[in-house]
Design a protein around this motif. Structure first.
Motif, short mmCIF file in Angstrom:
data_model
loop_
_atom_site.label_atom_id
_atom_site.label_comp_id
_atom_site.label_asym_id
_atom_site.label_seq_id
_atom_site.Cartn_x
_atom_site.Cartn_y
_atom_site.Cartn_z
N ALA A 1 0.86 -1.19 0.00
CA ALA A 1 0.00 0.00 0.00
C ALA A 1 0.89 1.23 0.00
CB ALA A 1 -0.90 0.00 1.23
N GLY A 2 0.47 2.24 -0.75
CA GLY A 2 1.23 3.48 -0.78
C GLY A 2 0.33 4.66 -0.49
N GLY A 3 0.90 5.70 0.06
CA GLY A 3 0.13 6.90 0.36
C GLY A 3 0.93 7.84 1.23
N ARG B 1 4.91 2.50 9.62
CA ARG B 1 5.33 2.09 8.28
C ARG B 1 5.12 3.28 7.36
NH1 ARG B 1 6.62 -1.34 11.21
NH2 ARG B 1 6.39 -3.58 11.04
N ASN B 2 6.04 4.22 7.37
CA ASN B 2 5.90 5.47 6.63
C ASN B 2 5.68 5.27 5.14
OD1 ASN B 2 6.19 7.05 8.91
ND2 ASN B 2 8.40 7.18 8.70
N CYS B 3 4.46 5.49 4.71
CA CYS B 3 4.08 5.67 3.30
C CYS B 3 4.10 4.42 2.43
CB CYS B 3 4.90 6.76 2.64
SG CYS B 3 4.79 8.33 3.52
N LEU B 4 4.73 3.31 2.86
CA LEU B 4 4.79 2.12 2.00
C LEU B 4 4.84 0.84 2.82
CD1 LEU B 4 5.00 1.04 -0.93
CD2 LEU B 4 7.48 1.24 -0.73
N PRO B 5 3.71 0.44 3.40
CA PRO B 5 3.71 -0.81 4.15
C PRO B 5 3.46 -2.02 3.25
CG PRO B 5 1.59 0.23 4.37
CD PRO B 5 2.46 1.17 3.58
N ASN C 1 10.13 9.17 3.28
CA ASN C 1 9.85 10.42 3.99
C ASN C 1 8.66 11.20 3.44
OD1 ASN C 1 11.13 11.30 1.61
ND2 ASN C 1 11.99 13.09 2.63
N SER C 2 8.02 10.71 2.37
CA SER C 2 6.86 11.41 1.84
C SER C 2 6.01 10.46 1.01
CB SER C 2 7.32 12.63 1.01
OG SER C 2 6.21 13.45 0.71
N THR C 3 4.98 10.99 0.42
CA THR C 3 3.93 10.24 -0.26
C THR C 3 4.42 9.29 -1.35
OG1 THR C 3 2.49 12.11 0.13
CG2 THR C 3 1.73 10.51 -1.48
N VAL C 4 3.87 8.07 -1.34
CA VAL C 4 4.04 7.12 -2.43
C VAL C 4 2.79 7.22 -3.29
CG1 VAL C 4 4.16 4.67 -3.04
CG2 VAL C 4 5.53 5.57 -1.15
N ARG C 5 2.96 7.51 -4.58
CA ARG C 5 1.85 7.72 -5.49
C ARG C 5 1.64 6.58 -6.47
NH1 ARG C 5 -0.20 12.62 -4.74
NH2 ARG C 5 1.11 14.17 -3.72
N ALA C 6 2.63 5.71 -6.62
CA ALA C 6 2.51 4.60 -7.56
C ALA C 6 3.34 3.43 -7.07
CB ALA C 6 2.98 5.03 -8.94
#
Length: 114
Positions: free
Chosen positions: A4-6, A16-20, A38-43
């Motif tokens: 999952a990303g976000g 789990r920062n942004c990519l578990p 350290n920031s958003t995963v979009r894909a």
């Protein structure tokens, strides 16, 4: 395993920062894997034994990354430090292919690899 990303600090009480990575069978709880972006995963794409992530992040596990990272399965212990494409800027989009290779592109620019 489900990835999952976000833009979130964790899932189910696990940091789990942004990519578990989540257990697909049973509880759906987070696995031990924690790449710490350290920031958003979009894909996210999973292809040929590799997880690719693109987004707004500039670090993975405290190390500098240029908004795109590659993680080899099944270990997922560390990102691939030798994979550092230049000029990757959001927005990201992965284009699925019927087989490997696939394409990924910033702002509509496309490239592919095997």
């Amino acid at each position: 395993t489900v990835y999952a990303g976000g833009a979130f600090p964790g899932v189910g009480g696990a940091a789990r920062n942004c990519l578990p990575a989540l257990h697909a069978a049973g509880s759906g709880t987070a696995t031990d894997w924690n790449p710490d972006l350290n920031s958003t995963v979009r894909a996210i794409a999973v292809c040929a034994g590799t997880v690719y992530a693109g987004g707004d992040f500039t670090t993975v596990g405290g190390d500098s990354r240029s908004r795109f990272a590659r993680f080899d399965l099944p270990a997922l212990k560390r990102y691939d430090i030798n994979f550092q494409p230049e000029g990757m800027e959001p927005p990201f989009g992965f284009m699925p292919a019927h087989a490997s290779p696939f394409g990924v592109g910033p702002s509509g620019i496309q490239f592919g690899w095997n």
